[in-house]
Design a protein around this motif. Sequence first.
Motif, PDB file in Angstrom:
ATOM      1  N   ARG A  30       7.747  -4.093  -4.815  1.00 55.51           N
ATOM      2  CA  ARG A  30       6.615  -3.383  -4.224  1.00 55.51           C
ATOM      3  C   ARG A  30       5.287  -3.706  -4.908  1.00 55.51           C
ATOM      4  O   ARG A  30       4.237  -3.505  -4.329  1.00 55.51           O
ATOM      5  CB  ARG A  30       6.843  -1.877  -4.319  1.00 55.51           C
ATOM      6  CG  ARG A  30       7.921  -1.360  -3.439  1.00 55.51           C
ATOM      7  CD  ARG A  30       8.069   0.162  -3.605  1.00 55.51           C
ATOM      8  NE  ARG A  30       8.854   0.706  -2.520  1.00 55.51           N
ATOM      9  CZ  ARG A  30      10.177   0.735  -2.494  1.00 55.51           C
ATOM     10  NH1 ARG A  30      10.867   0.263  -3.518  1.00 55.51           N
ATOM     11  NH2 ARG A  30      10.817   1.237  -1.463  1.00 55.51           N
ATOM     12  N   ALA A  31       5.341  -4.148  -6.153  1.00 55.86           N
ATOM     13  CA  ALA A  31       4.119  -4.374  -6.923  1.00 55.86           C
ATOM     14  C   ALA A  31       4.347  -5.521  -7.900  1.00 55.86           C
ATOM     15  O   ALA A  31       5.401  -5.605  -8.534  1.00 55.86           O
ATOM     16  CB  ALA A  31       3.727  -3.114  -7.672  1.00 55.86           C
TER      17      ALA A  31
ATOM     18  N   TYR B 102       0.825  -1.203   0.000  1.00 56.56           N
ATOM     19  CA  TYR B 102       0.000   0.000   0.000  1.00 56.56           C
ATOM     20  C   TYR B 102       0.864   1.259   0.000  1.00 56.56           C
ATOM     21  O   TYR B 102       1.825   1.372   0.764  1.00 56.56           O
ATOM     22  CB  TYR B 102      -0.941   0.010   1.212  1.00 56.56           C
ATOM     23  CG  TYR B 102      -1.755   1.274   1.299  1.00 56.56           C
ATOM     24  CD1 TYR B 102      -2.809   1.495   0.427  1.00 56.56           C
ATOM     25  CD2 TYR B 102      -1.441   2.252   2.220  1.00 56.56           C
ATOM     26  CE1 TYR B 102      -3.548   2.663   0.472  1.00 56.56           C
ATOM     27  CE2 TYR B 102      -2.174   3.423   2.288  1.00 56.56           C
ATOM     28  CZ  TYR B 102      -3.223   3.626   1.413  1.00 56.56           C
ATOM     29  OH  TYR B 102      -3.944   4.795   1.463  1.00 56.56           O
ATOM     30  N   ASP B 103       0.525   2.174  -0.871  1.00 58.59           N
ATOM     31  CA  ASP B 103       1.166   3.483  -0.974  1.00 58.59           C
ATOM     32  C   ASP B 103       2.663   3.385  -1.285  1.00 58.59           C
ATOM     33  O   ASP B 103       3.412   4.315  -0.995  1.00 58.59           O
ATOM     34  CB  ASP B 103       0.925   4.284   0.305  1.00 58.59           C
ATOM     35  CG  ASP B 103       0.928   5.776   0.067  1.00 58.59           C
ATOM     36  OD1 ASP B 103       0.714   6.206  -1.080  1.00 58.59           O
ATOM     37  OD2 ASP B 103       1.165   6.521   1.043  1.00 58.59           O
ATOM     38  N   ASN B 104       3.087   2.227  -1.825  1.00 59.30           N
ATOM     39  CA  ASN B 104       4.495   2.021  -2.202  1.00 59.30           C
ATOM     40  C   ASN B 104       5.446   2.268  -1.020  1.00 59.30           C
ATOM     41  O   ASN B 104       6.601   2.657  -1.193  1.00 59.30           O
ATOM     42  CB  ASN B 104       4.860   2.940  -3.377  1.00 59.30           C
ATOM     43  CG  ASN B 104       5.417   2.181  -4.539  1.00 59.30           C
ATOM     44  OD1 ASN B 104       5.120   1.008  -4.733  1.00 59.30           O
ATOM     45  ND2 ASN B 104       6.232   2.836  -5.327  1.00 59.30           N
TER      46      ASN B 104
ATOM     47  N   SER C  44      -1.750   2.031 -15.085  1.00 61.17           N
ATOM     48  CA  SER C  44      -1.436   2.725 -16.353  1.00 61.17           C
ATOM     49  C   SER C  44      -1.134   1.749 -17.476  1.00 61.17           C
ATOM     50  O   SER C  44      -1.593   1.937 -18.604  1.00 61.17           O
ATOM     51  CB  SER C  44      -0.245   3.662 -16.157  1.00 61.17           C
ATOM     52  OG  SER C  44      -0.579   4.693 -15.260  1.00 61.17           O
ATOM     53  N   ALA C  45      -0.380   0.702 -17.175  1.00 63.36           N
ATOM     54  CA  ALA C  45      -0.012  -0.293 -18.203  1.00 63.36           C
ATOM     55  C   ALA C  45      -1.245  -0.984 -18.762  1.00 63.36           C
ATOM     56  O   ALA C  45      -1.243  -1.389 -19.943  1.00 63.36           O
ATOM     57  CB  ALA C  45       0.954  -1.321 -17.619  1.00 63.36           C
ATOM     58  N   PHE C  46      -2.293  -1.121 -17.961  1.00 63.48           N
ATOM     59  CA  PHE C  46      -3.505  -1.796 -18.403  1.00 63.48           C
ATOM     60  C   PHE C  46      -4.603  -0.837 -18.857  1.00 63.48           C
ATOM     61  O   PHE C  46      -5.745  -1.239 -19.069  1.00 63.48           O
ATOM     62  CB  PHE C  46      -4.024  -2.753 -17.334  1.00 63.48           C
ATOM     63  CG  PHE C  46      -3.177  -3.979 -17.164  1.00 63.48           C
ATOM     64  CD1 PHE C  46      -3.095  -4.930 -18.169  1.00 63.48           C
ATOM     65  CD2 PHE C  46      -2.451  -4.177 -16.008  1.00 63.48           C
ATOM     66  CE1 PHE C  46      -2.319  -6.079 -18.020  1.00 63.48           C
ATOM     67  CE2 PHE C  46      -1.668  -5.319 -15.843  1.00 63.48           C
ATOM     68  CZ  PHE C  46      -1.595  -6.252 -16.850  1.00 63.48           C
TER      69      PHE C  46
ATOM     70  N   ALA D 271       6.705  -1.205 -10.782  1.00 67.33           N
ATOM     71  CA  ALA D 271       7.176  -0.214  -9.817  1.00 67.33           C
ATOM     72  C   ALA D 271       6.129   0.112  -8.754  1.00 67.33           C
ATOM     73  O   ALA D 271       6.470   0.395  -7.606  1.00 67.33           O
ATOM     74  CB  ALA D 271       7.588   1.064 -10.544  1.00 67.33           C
ATOM     75  N   SER D 272       4.845   0.082  -9.129  1.00 66.85           N
ATOM     76  CA  SER D 272       3.787   0.504  -8.203  1.00 66.85           C
ATOM     77  C   SER D 272       2.429   0.083  -8.744  1.00 66.85           C
ATOM     78  O   SER D 272       2.305  -0.329  -9.903  1.00 66.85           O
ATOM     79  CB  SER D 272       3.806   2.025  -8.037  1.00 66.85           C
ATOM     80  OG  SER D 272       3.472   2.641  -9.279  1.00 66.85           O
ATOM     81  N   LEU D 273       1.398   0.251  -7.924  1.00 67.67           N
ATOM     82  CA  LEU D 273       0.036   0.015  -8.389  1.00 67.67           C
ATOM     83  C   LEU D 273      -0.312   0.990  -9.509  1.00 67.67           C
ATOM     84  O   LEU D 273      -0.957   0.621 -10.486  1.00 67.67           O
ATOM     85  CB  LEU D 273      -0.967   0.145  -7.231  1.00 67.67           C
ATOM     86  CG  LEU D 273      -2.435  -0.092  -7.594  1.00 67.67           C
ATOM     87  CD1 LEU D 273      -2.660  -1.487  -8.160  1.00 67.67           C
ATOM     88  CD2 LEU D 273      -3.324   0.153  -6.383  1.00 67.67           C
ATOM     89  N   LEU D 274       0.142   2.222  -9.386  1.00 65.07           N
ATOM     90  CA  LEU D 274      -0.108   3.218 -10.425  1.00 65.07           C
ATOM     91  C   LEU D 274       0.486   2.790 -11.763  1.00 65.07           C
ATOM     92  O   LEU D 274      -0.164   2.909 -12.804  1.00 65.07           O
ATOM     93  CB  LEU D 274       0.450   4.583 -10.016  1.00 65.07           C
ATOM     94  CG  LEU D 274       0.275   5.713 -11.018  1.00 65.07           C
ATOM     95  CD1 LEU D 274      -1.202   5.971 -11.288  1.00 65.07           C
ATOM     96  CD2 LEU D 274       0.956   6.967 -10.508  1.00 65.07           C
TER      97      LEU D 274
END
Length: 169
Positions: free
Chosen positions: A132-133, A95-97, A163-165, A156-159
Amino acid sequence: MTTTPDRLAVITVAIEWDGARTPAGIDLDLAALVLGDDGTVLSDDYFAFFNQHDTPEKAVRLVGGNAQDPRESLTVDTLLLPPKAREVAIVVTVYDNADVFGRFEAATISAADSSCGALAEYSLSAGQPDVRALVYARLVLEDGKWRFRATAERHASLLSIASAFGVNT
């Protein structure tokens, strides 16, 4: 790993860790993205995560998810997925990286199906300590059957995953 029983029905993915021996203030989260033919999310409504626990038809449902409870799960009911769905990406993140999987004591992720049982289990703490993700697995529709593929794709992160999807971030 690819599992191809006659029929995957309701897949449950669960994460857990030893909260008593993990540093306070860090948390793991599950998420899922329902993807179409082009490999992108059907719409932002098909991104289930800590701020949006369900997809519109409740095919994907997230349960739990707070720093006080070191368990969380999500279910994917393949019968409820919309006809346009071709894949479901299953994600686990810090969570929150805020830290890395290695800081969570005894963190595991597992997947099981209601019709055929255990599909996979993995140690996040030992197997991906500096990450982290992760896109942990993908459910893929092939020849009319949903198949499970453990992938462990680092991000790198949930973000960055969203974005990738194709989620509008």
